[in-house]
Write an enzyme that holds these catalytic residues in place. Structure first.
Site, PDB file in Angstrom:
ATOM      1  N   GLU A  60       0.809  -1.221   0.000  1.00 30.99           N
ATOM      2  CA  GLU A  60       0.000   0.000   0.000  1.00 30.99           C
ATOM      3  C   GLU A  60       0.839   1.267   0.000  1.00 30.99           C
ATOM      4  O   GLU A  60       0.510   2.242  -0.688  1.00 30.99           O
ATOM      5  CB  GLU A  60      -0.953   0.004   1.208  1.00 30.99           C
ATOM      6  CG  GLU A  60      -2.110  -0.974   1.109  1.00 30.99           C
ATOM      7  CD  GLU A  60      -1.749  -2.390   1.492  1.00 30.99           C
ATOM      8  OE1 GLU A  60      -2.604  -3.290   1.357  1.00 30.99           O
ATOM      9  OE2 GLU A  60      -0.585  -2.609   1.931  1.00 30.99           O
ATOM     10  N   HIS A 129      -9.281  -5.710  11.280  1.00 26.96           N
ATOM     11  CA  HIS A 129      -9.952  -5.566   9.989  1.00 26.96           C
ATOM     12  C   HIS A 129     -11.345  -4.949  10.126  1.00 26.96           C
ATOM     13  O   HIS A 129     -12.166  -5.079   9.225  1.00 26.96           O
ATOM     14  CB  HIS A 129     -10.084  -6.934   9.304  1.00 26.96           C
ATOM     15  CG  HIS A 129      -8.785  -7.545   8.894  1.00 26.96           C
ATOM     16  ND1 HIS A 129      -7.885  -8.027   9.808  1.00 26.96           N
ATOM     17  CD2 HIS A 129      -8.228  -7.731   7.680  1.00 26.96           C
ATOM     18  CE1 HIS A 129      -6.824  -8.506   9.170  1.00 26.96           C
ATOM     19  NE2 HIS A 129      -7.004  -8.336   7.879  1.00 26.96           N
TER      20      HIS A 129
END
Length: 327
Positions: A60, A129
């Site tokens: 990322e 998450h």
């Protein structure tokens, strides 16, 4: 009017903008060959090719940085994070590069780009998450932060975000990709920073955004059975916030409940509560109430998830508190 899924509305927005402007491209993990982790970009590789729908490694920080550089050089990237939990790996590029380059360069460079992907709880995915970082990004000057609650808003807001000359954080919900709603076939745009009254009412104002709006609307229907007429405001964006819409509603209803999925400390609901007490104190007939996630990392067990997150029962209780109704 036709009915399509949330993911289809997002896909249409991106595809229409890519057809309109050759400078727009999509980049992220699994967006091309796999058709997107949540099938948002299904079929886009076939139409636009590998130079405009670009698969990346699991890195990322790297592909967010490539996106910032591309935006500074005249392109309009759409950077997809598989989840905004993973955007923390790239947060330096988002906050220290994209958000600040216009100011630091004295207006010589800008970063017209969109960072998009799912936010918040999506079931039994546990703490790492399931987080909501809307308030983190909204606390950063130079960014705009959009959190749609339905397919119609998602398409109109994403098209506006892609055309915007500032970097936009576009936060979706993994649990909403399959949601269906009416979306016109003709082109339309929804301006960023304009809230929407999803349900007019006169007894209490309930402000929310993202997938929590669905929960709030359910609560409003239950409250109506008890004679409580709730006005539901969907912020649609949390930077900028449409304070005017909130204040006007509170002046009418004299009561406010704010619902969000994030933790309570330094949250969007904290900011709204302060703003209302500062600018509409004389109109309030009760203290502002907030309904947020519990101040803990989200557990894995479904029973504990239910206990941790906002739900219809908690929203109804908050409304009863500000209307001084019996529980």
């Amino acid at each position: 009017m036709r009915t399509i899924q949330f993911r289809e509305a997002l896909r249409e927005a991106m595809s229409e903008e890519m057809r309109r402007d050759p400078k727009v491209f999509l980049m992220g993990e699994e967006v091309a060959e796999y058709n997107g982790a949540y099938k948002v970009s299904q079929g886009m590789l076939d139409e636009f090719g590998p130079e405009r729908v670009i698969d990346t490694p699991i890195a990322e920080l790297g592909f967010a940085g490539i996106g910032v550089g591309a935006a500074m050089n005249g392109l309009r990237p759409i950077i997809e994070f598989m989840t905004f939990n993973f955007s923390l790996v790239a947060i330096d590029q988002v906050i220290n590069s994209a958000a600040k380059i216009m100011s630091m360069s004295g207006g010589q460079y800008s970063a017209p780009m969109v960072f998009r992907g799912p936010t918040g709880n999506a079931g039994m995915l546990s703490s790492q998450h399931s987080q909501n970082f809307e308030n983190w990004y909204a606390n950063t000057p130079g960014l705009k932060v959009v959190v749609p609650s339905n397919p119609y808003d998602a398409k109109g807001l994403l098209k506006s975000a892609i055309r915007d000359n500032d970097p936009v954080i576009f936060m979706e919900s993994e649990l909403m990709y399959g949601d269906k709603g009416e979306v016109p076939e003709e082109e339309y745009l929804i301006p960023i920073g304009v809230a929407d009254i999803k349900r007019p009412g006169k007894d209490v104002t309930i402000v929310s955004f993202g997938k929590m709006v669905k929960l709030v609307l359910q609560a409003a229907e239950e409250l109506a059975k008890d004679g409580v007429d709730a006005e539901v405001i969907d912020l649609r964006s949390v930077r900028p916030i449409d304070y005017k819409a909130i204040i006007e509603s509170v002046k009418k209803t004299n009561r406010l409940v704010v619902v969000e999925e994030a933790w309570p400390l330094a949250s969007i609901s904290s900011e709204i509560a302060f703003h209302v007490q500062h600018n509409a104190f004389d109109y309030l007939d009760a203290p502002v109430k907030r309904v947020t996630a519990r101040d803990v990392p989200l557990p894995y067990a479904p029973t504990l998830i239910e206990a941790s997150l906002p739900n219809v029962k908690r929203v109804i209780q908050a409304v009863k508190d500000v209307t001084y109704a019996k529980a």
